[in-house]
Enzyme design. Structure first.
Site, mmCIF file in Angstrom:
data_model
loop_
_atom_site.group_PDB
_atom_site.id
_atom_site.type_symbol
_atom_site.label_atom_id
_atom_site.label_comp_id
_atom_site.label_asym_id
_atom_site.label_seq_id
_atom_site.Cartn_x
_atom_site.Cartn_y
_atom_site.Cartn_z
ATOM 1 N N ARG A 90 0.901 -1.301 0.050
ATOM 2 C CA ARG A 90 0.139 -0.166 -0.005
ATOM 3 C C ARG A 90 0.826 1.251 -0.103
ATOM 4 O O ARG A 90 0.585 2.576 0.194
ATOM 5 C CB ARG A 90 -0.827 -0.025 1.220
ATOM 6 N N ARG A 132 -21.655 -0.192 4.224
ATOM 7 C CA ARG A 132 -21.143 -1.531 4.210
ATOM 8 C C ARG A 132 -21.410 -2.383 5.252
ATOM 9 O O ARG A 132 -21.222 -1.714 6.558
ATOM 10 C CB ARG A 132 -19.742 -1.481 3.800
ATOM 11 N N ARG A 165 -17.820 -2.432 9.946
ATOM 12 C CA ARG A 165 -16.432 -2.062 10.786
ATOM 13 C C ARG A 165 -16.288 -0.691 11.337
ATOM 14 O O ARG A 165 -17.109 0.517 10.778
ATOM 15 C CB ARG A 165 -15.447 -2.136 9.468
ATOM 16 N N ARG A 176 -8.848 7.762 4.954
ATOM 17 C CA ARG A 176 -8.590 6.500 4.032
ATOM 18 C C ARG A 176 -8.121 6.831 2.696
ATOM 19 O O ARG A 176 -7.440 6.404 2.129
ATOM 20 C CB ARG A 176 -9.425 5.260 4.000
HETATM 21 P P1 AMP Z 1 -8.916 -2.432 4.521
HETATM 22 O O1 AMP Z 1 -9.662 -3.563 5.299
HETATM 23 O O2 AMP Z 1 -8.216 -3.059 3.417
HETATM 24 O O3 AMP Z 1 -9.939 -1.504 3.952
HETATM 25 O O4 AMP Z 1 -7.625 -1.890 5.657
HETATM 26 C C1 AMP Z 1 -8.305 -1.268 6.802
HETATM 27 C C2 AMP Z 1 -7.291 -0.528 7.515
HETATM 28 O O5 AMP Z 1 -6.273 -1.436 7.705
HETATM 29 C C3 AMP Z 1 -6.413 0.467 6.379
HETATM 30 O O6 AMP Z 1 -7.256 1.902 6.531
HETATM 31 C C4 AMP Z 1 -5.302 0.533 7.264
HETATM 32 O O7 AMP Z 1 -5.320 1.310 8.592
HETATM 33 C C5 AMP Z 1 -5.002 -0.922 7.674
HETATM 34 N N1 AMP Z 1 -4.192 -1.517 6.590
HETATM 35 C C6 AMP Z 1 -4.607 -2.379 5.651
HETATM 36 N N2 AMP Z 1 -3.686 -3.025 5.086
HETATM 37 C C7 AMP Z 1 -2.383 -2.321 5.294
HETATM 38 C C8 AMP Z 1 -1.164 -1.979 4.954
HETATM 39 N N3 AMP Z 1 -0.766 -3.111 3.873
HETATM 40 N N4 AMP Z 1 -0.342 -1.309 5.482
HETATM 41 C C9 AMP Z 1 -0.767 -0.542 6.653
HETATM 42 N N5 AMP Z 1 -1.829 -0.486 6.983
HETATM 43 C C10 AMP Z 1 -2.850 -1.241 6.311
#
Ligand code: AMP
Length: 218
Positions: A90, A132, A165, A176
């Site tokens: 990311r 969601r 969530r 985000r």
């Molecule tokens: P997601 O479920 O993919 O929307 O991720 C939710 C949150 O988890 C993100 O907003 C970040 O705070 C954290 N997160 C997920 N993947 C990563 C990553 N590769 N690096 C750092 N933080 C992450």
């Protein structure tokens, strides 16, 4: 040949739904950093406590913490034929870390490594995020506006309770997106320059996007 598939796209672009389906289709594990981090939080671990502070603000969790979790997961036996990596890398730093991890786990073996970018207009996505819900039992994803469950609050598939969530609120969602544009979007060019990137139009029904996805990853 071992398949290693990674995915780029803004929050709530539909990556989670599609990559879950893809993992079942190929019989590979769906390695999703967001879910792994949420599991750390639920376990009450020190890493989980640190991760929570960043997730609640819509920021990236420190690279070392995520990198260690990913490396341990990708070294497991069930990832040796291939994996679907959702949510990592990311940032540029994480992309470089992934290169290092891949050198270690694959040595000199031939690997089919590809990145797919989910291309979609971000204007509609905050609305997707706040509506969601997901099943607390099986992880199936719903949307109160676009894909509502048959019985309110219950999963169509397993009857589990639907939950929201904590970071799926408007304020955190906006943060985000900022994080995405600043840290993650530059990876589109990074993988394009390496000639491993395919882009798909991610605006459409689950079935439409699925058919586009299969064309680029099979
Ligand atoms: P997601 O479920 O993919 O929307 O991720 C939710 C949150 O988890 C993100 O907003 C970040 O705070 C954290 N997160 C997920 N993947 C990563 C990553 N590769 N690096 C750092 N933080 C992450």
């Amino acid at each position: 040949m071992k398949k290693e598939l990674i995915f780029l796209g803004p929050p709530a672009c539909g990556k989670g739904t599609q990559t879950n389906k893809l993992a079942q289709y190929f019989g590979f594990p769906h390695v999703d950093t967001g879910s792994l981090l949420r599991a750390e939080i639920a376990s009450g671990s020190e890493n989980g406590k640190i991760a929570k502070q960043f997730i609640d603000k819509g920021q990236l969790v420190p690279v070392k913490l995520v990198g260690d979790i990913i490396k341990n997961r990708l070294m497991q036996e069930d990832c040796q034929q291939g994996f679907i990596l959702d949510g990592f890398p990311r940032s540029m730093e994480q992309a470089e870390m992934l290169e290092e991890i891949r050198k270690e786990i694959d040595k000199d073996n031939q690997v089919d490594f590809r990145a797919t970018y989910f291309d979609i207009d971000t204007d509609v996505l905050v609305l997707r995020i706040v509506n969601r819900r997901s099943c607390s039992e099986c992880g199936e994803i719903y949307n109160l506006k676009f894909k509502s469950p048959k019985i309110e609050g219950k999963c169509d598939i397993c009857g589990g309770d639907l939950t929201q969530r904590k970071d799926d609120n408007e304020e955190t969602a906006k943060a985000r997106f900022e994080t995405y544009f600043r840290e993650t979007a530059p990876l589109i060019d990074y993988y394009k320059n390496k000639n491993v990137l395919s882009s798909i139009n991610a605006d459409g029904s689950i079935e439409e996007v699925w058919n586009r996805l299969l064309k680029v990853v099979e």
